[in-house]
Design a protein around this motif. Sequence first.
Motif, PDB file in Angstrom:
ATOM      1  N   ILE A 179      54.842  75.952 -65.133  1.00 48.81           N
ATOM      2  CA  ILE A 179      55.381  76.689 -63.984  1.00 48.81           C
ATOM      3  C   ILE A 179      54.798  76.156 -62.677  1.00 48.81           C
ATOM      4  CG2 ILE A 179      55.426  78.946 -62.830  1.00 48.81           C
ATOM      5  CD1 ILE A 179      55.679  80.159 -65.703  1.00 48.81           C
ATOM      6  N   ILE A 180      53.487  75.952 -62.635  1.00 46.71           N
ATOM      7  CA  ILE A 180      52.840  75.445 -61.411  1.00 46.71           C
ATOM      8  C   ILE A 180      53.395  74.062 -61.057  1.00 46.71           C
ATOM      9  CG2 ILE A 180      50.660  74.607 -60.435  1.00 46.71           C
ATOM     10  CD1 ILE A 180      49.299  76.938 -61.963  1.00 46.71           C
ATOM     11  N   ALA A 181      53.523  73.190 -62.046  1.00 43.91           N
ATOM     12  CA  ALA A 181      54.075  71.850 -61.800  1.00 43.91           C
ATOM     13  C   ALA A 181      55.510  71.945 -61.285  1.00 43.91           C
ATOM     14  CB  ALA A 181      54.015  71.012 -63.069  1.00 43.91           C
ATOM     15  N   GLY A 182      56.322  72.814 -61.896  1.00 40.05           N
ATOM     16  CA  GLY A 182      57.715  72.995 -61.462  1.00 40.05           C
ATOM     17  C   GLY A 182      57.815  73.505 -60.038  1.00 40.05           C
ATOM     18  N   VAL A 183      56.964  74.469 -59.695  1.00 38.88           N
ATOM     19  CA  VAL A 183      56.967  75.017 -58.327  1.00 38.88           C
ATOM     20  C   VAL A 183      56.579  73.930 -57.323  1.00 38.88           C
ATOM     21  CG1 VAL A 183      55.764  76.627 -56.774  1.00 38.88           C
ATOM     22  CG2 VAL A 183      56.597  77.429 -58.987  1.00 38.88           C
ATOM     23  N   THR A 209      39.793  74.580 -63.412  1.00 38.11           N
ATOM     24  CA  THR A 209      40.400  74.704 -64.742  1.00 38.11           C
ATOM     25  C   THR A 209      41.392  73.580 -65.025  1.00 38.11           C
ATOM     26  OG1 THR A 209      41.789  76.092 -66.128  1.00 38.11           O
ATOM     27  CG2 THR A 209      42.063  76.360 -63.790  1.00 38.11           C
ATOM     28  N   ALA A 210      41.407  73.101 -66.248  1.00 41.51           N
ATOM     29  CA  ALA A 210      42.259  71.970 -66.649  1.00 41.51           C
ATOM     30  C   ALA A 210      43.734  72.313 -66.598  1.00 41.51           C
ATOM     31  CB  ALA A 210      41.885  71.517 -68.051  1.00 41.51           C
ATOM     32  N   THR A 211      44.077  73.597 -66.632  1.00 43.32           N
ATOM     33  CA  THR A 211      45.481  73.993 -66.592  1.00 43.32           C
ATOM     34  C   THR A 211      46.126  73.593 -65.281  1.00 43.32           C
ATOM     35  OG1 THR A 211      45.080  75.826 -68.088  1.00 43.32           O
ATOM     36  CG2 THR A 211      47.064  75.956 -66.740  1.00 43.32           C
ATOM     37  N   VAL A 212      45.426  73.808 -64.165  1.00 45.61           N
ATOM     38  CA  VAL A 212      45.983  73.473 -62.861  1.00 45.61           C
ATOM     39  C   VAL A 212      45.628  72.042 -62.475  1.00 45.61           C
ATOM     40  CG1 VAL A 212      46.013  74.075 -60.410  1.00 45.61           C
ATOM     41  CG2 VAL A 212      45.889  75.886 -62.132  1.00 45.61           C
ATOM     42  N   PHE A 213      44.355  71.713 -62.559  1.00 40.50           N
ATOM     43  CA  PHE A 213      43.908  70.373 -62.168  1.00 40.50           C
ATOM     44  C   PHE A 213      43.084  69.780 -63.299  1.00 40.50           C
ATOM     45  CE2 PHE A 213      41.182  67.235 -60.308  1.00 40.50           C
ATOM     46  CZ  PHE A 213      42.037  66.576 -59.439  1.00 40.50           C
ATOM     47  N   PRO A 214      43.388  68.677 -63.833  1.00 36.02           N
ATOM     48  CA  PRO A 214      44.363  67.678 -63.411  1.00 36.02           C
ATOM     49  C   PRO A 214      45.716  67.761 -64.102  1.00 36.02           C
ATOM     50  CG  PRO A 214      42.937  66.721 -65.049  1.00 36.02           C
ATOM     51  CD  PRO A 214      42.494  68.150 -64.871  1.00 36.02           C
ATOM     52  N   ALA A 221      48.586  70.213 -64.212  1.00 39.17           N
ATOM     53  CA  ALA A 221      49.783  70.493 -63.409  1.00 39.17           C
ATOM     54  C   ALA A 221      49.852  69.561 -62.204  1.00 39.17           C
ATOM     55  CB  ALA A 221      49.790  71.947 -62.959  1.00 39.17           C
ATOM     56  N   PHE A 222      48.708  69.370 -61.569  1.00 37.18           N
ATOM     57  CA  PHE A 222      48.608  68.448 -60.433  1.00 37.18           C
ATOM     58  C   PHE A 222      47.300  67.703 -60.553  1.00 37.18           C
ATOM     59  CE2 PHE A 222      47.200  67.278 -56.210  1.00 37.18           C
ATOM     60  CZ  PHE A 222      48.315  66.639 -55.715  1.00 37.18           C
ATOM     61  N   PRO A 223      47.270  66.411 -60.533  1.00 40.11           N
ATOM     62  CA  PRO A 223      48.330  65.441 -60.259  1.00 40.11           C
ATOM     63  C   PRO A 223      48.949  64.769 -61.487  1.00 40.11           C
ATOM     64  CG  PRO A 223      46.223  64.360 -60.017  1.00 40.11           C
ATOM     65  CD  PRO A 223      45.941  65.778 -60.468  1.00 40.11           C
ATOM     66  N   LEU A 224      48.613  65.204 -62.716  1.00 39.50           N
ATOM     67  CA  LEU A 224      49.146  64.519 -63.891  1.00 39.50           C
ATOM     68  C   LEU A 224      50.661  64.683 -64.008  1.00 39.50           C
ATOM     69  CD1 LEU A 224      48.050  62.828 -66.243  1.00 39.50           C
ATOM     70  CD2 LEU A 224      48.007  64.897 -67.606  1.00 39.50           C
ATOM     71  N   ILE A 225      51.160  65.921 -63.879  1.00 41.93           N
ATOM     72  CA  ILE A 225      52.600  66.162 -63.986  1.00 41.93           C
ATOM     73  C   ILE A 225      53.268  66.019 -62.617  1.00 41.93           C
ATOM     74  CG2 ILE A 225      54.371  67.848 -64.586  1.00 41.93           C
ATOM     75  CD1 ILE A 225      52.299  69.008 -66.632  1.00 41.93           C
ATOM     76  N   ALA A 226      52.847  66.834 -61.658  1.00 41.23           N
ATOM     77  CA  ALA A 226      53.400  66.775 -60.293  1.00 41.23           C
ATOM     78  C   ALA A 226      52.454  65.946 -59.440  1.00 41.23           C
ATOM     79  CB  ALA A 226      53.563  68.180 -59.732  1.00 41.23           C
ATOM     80  N   GLY A 227      52.477  64.650 -59.659  1.00 41.22           N
ATOM     81  CA  GLY A 227      51.568  63.768 -58.944  1.00 41.22           C
ATOM     82  C   GLY A 227      52.285  62.931 -57.897  1.00 41.22           C
ATOM     83  N   ILE A 246      58.374  69.573 -70.561  1.00 40.79           N
ATOM     84  CA  ILE A 246      56.912  69.518 -70.383  1.00 40.79           C
ATOM     85  C   ILE A 246      56.251  70.667 -71.141  1.00 40.79           C
ATOM     86  CG2 ILE A 246      55.063  69.873 -68.683  1.00 40.79           C
ATOM     87  CD1 ILE A 246      56.953  68.293 -66.706  1.00 40.79           C
ATOM     88  N   TYR A 247      56.813  71.867 -71.009  1.00 40.12           N
ATOM     89  CA  TYR A 247      56.277  73.036 -71.714  1.00 40.12           C
ATOM     90  C   TYR A 247      56.285  72.802 -73.229  1.00 40.12           C
ATOM     91  CZ  TYR A 247      56.085  77.621 -73.857  1.00 40.12           C
ATOM     92  OH  TYR A 247      55.759  78.674 -74.666  1.00 40.12           O
ATOM     93  N   ILE A 248      57.409  72.299 -73.738  1.00 39.79           N
ATOM     94  CA  ILE A 248      57.526  72.055 -75.176  1.00 39.79           C
ATOM     95  C   ILE A 248      56.483  71.028 -75.632  1.00 39.79           C
ATOM     96  CG2 ILE A 248      59.030  71.075 -76.971  1.00 39.79           C
ATOM     97  CD1 ILE A 248      61.406  72.343 -75.370  1.00 39.79           C
ATOM     98  N   VAL A 249      56.329  69.950 -74.858  1.00 43.24           N
ATOM     99  CA  VAL A 249      55.363  68.905 -75.218  1.00 43.24           C
ATOM    100  C   VAL A 249      53.936  69.445 -75.165  1.00 43.24           C
ATOM    101  CG1 VAL A 249      54.385  66.689 -74.506  1.00 43.24           C
ATOM    102  CG2 VAL A 249      56.861  66.984 -74.585  1.00 43.24           C
TER     103      VAL A 249
END
Length: 193
Positions: A45-49, A103-108, A110-116, A146-149
């Motif tokens: 969700i964070i990456a999508g936003v 936290t690893a959920t947001v960084f890295p 969601a950002f910058p790994l997915i939404a980089g 991404i969620y499924i993976v």
Amino acid sequence: MQFDIKEIFTAFMILFAVIDIIGNIPIIIDLRKKMGHIQSEKASIIAGVILIVFLFLGNSILKLIGIDVNSFAVAGSFILFFIALEMILGITLYKQEEQSSVTATVFPLAFPLIAGPGSLTTLLSLRAEFRTENIIVAVLANVILIYIVLKTSSAIERIIGQTGINIIRKVFGVILLAIAVKLFAHNIKALFI
């Protein structure tokens, strides 16, 4: 609104190649081992936003600093070119610093790994060629994937193995390289008109 299946599919494939969620499975597994639990829903969700907000505000930011979309798309084609080289040759041109305090959920993740940088640049490059609603659908489809993976990363690694992941990464690298060349050729003309 004009939804175009071809545009949606093309935008989806470009973003899929740039985000490279399959190629990032080893990183995701490593983060899961180091941090314990990764919240797949929250990261997706964070990456999508981030992606959708940048799709709308990125152009305004560019105008504010005096850069047109075609110039940004040409610059983006260089970034895509180097990301493709990383994928094909198995080299690292850009190294991210680790920060264990966040936290690893947001960084890295969601950002910058997915939404980089690559995916954000790609969004604005896509906006120069495709309709916004088609790009949004492509982003949402990528977020679902991404969620499924993220949810099934351990199982995916067991099924296709490290060799399979490397092959997929190289194939998408070649596709991304071709996209970078096309993006450069299409937008460089507009700069000289």
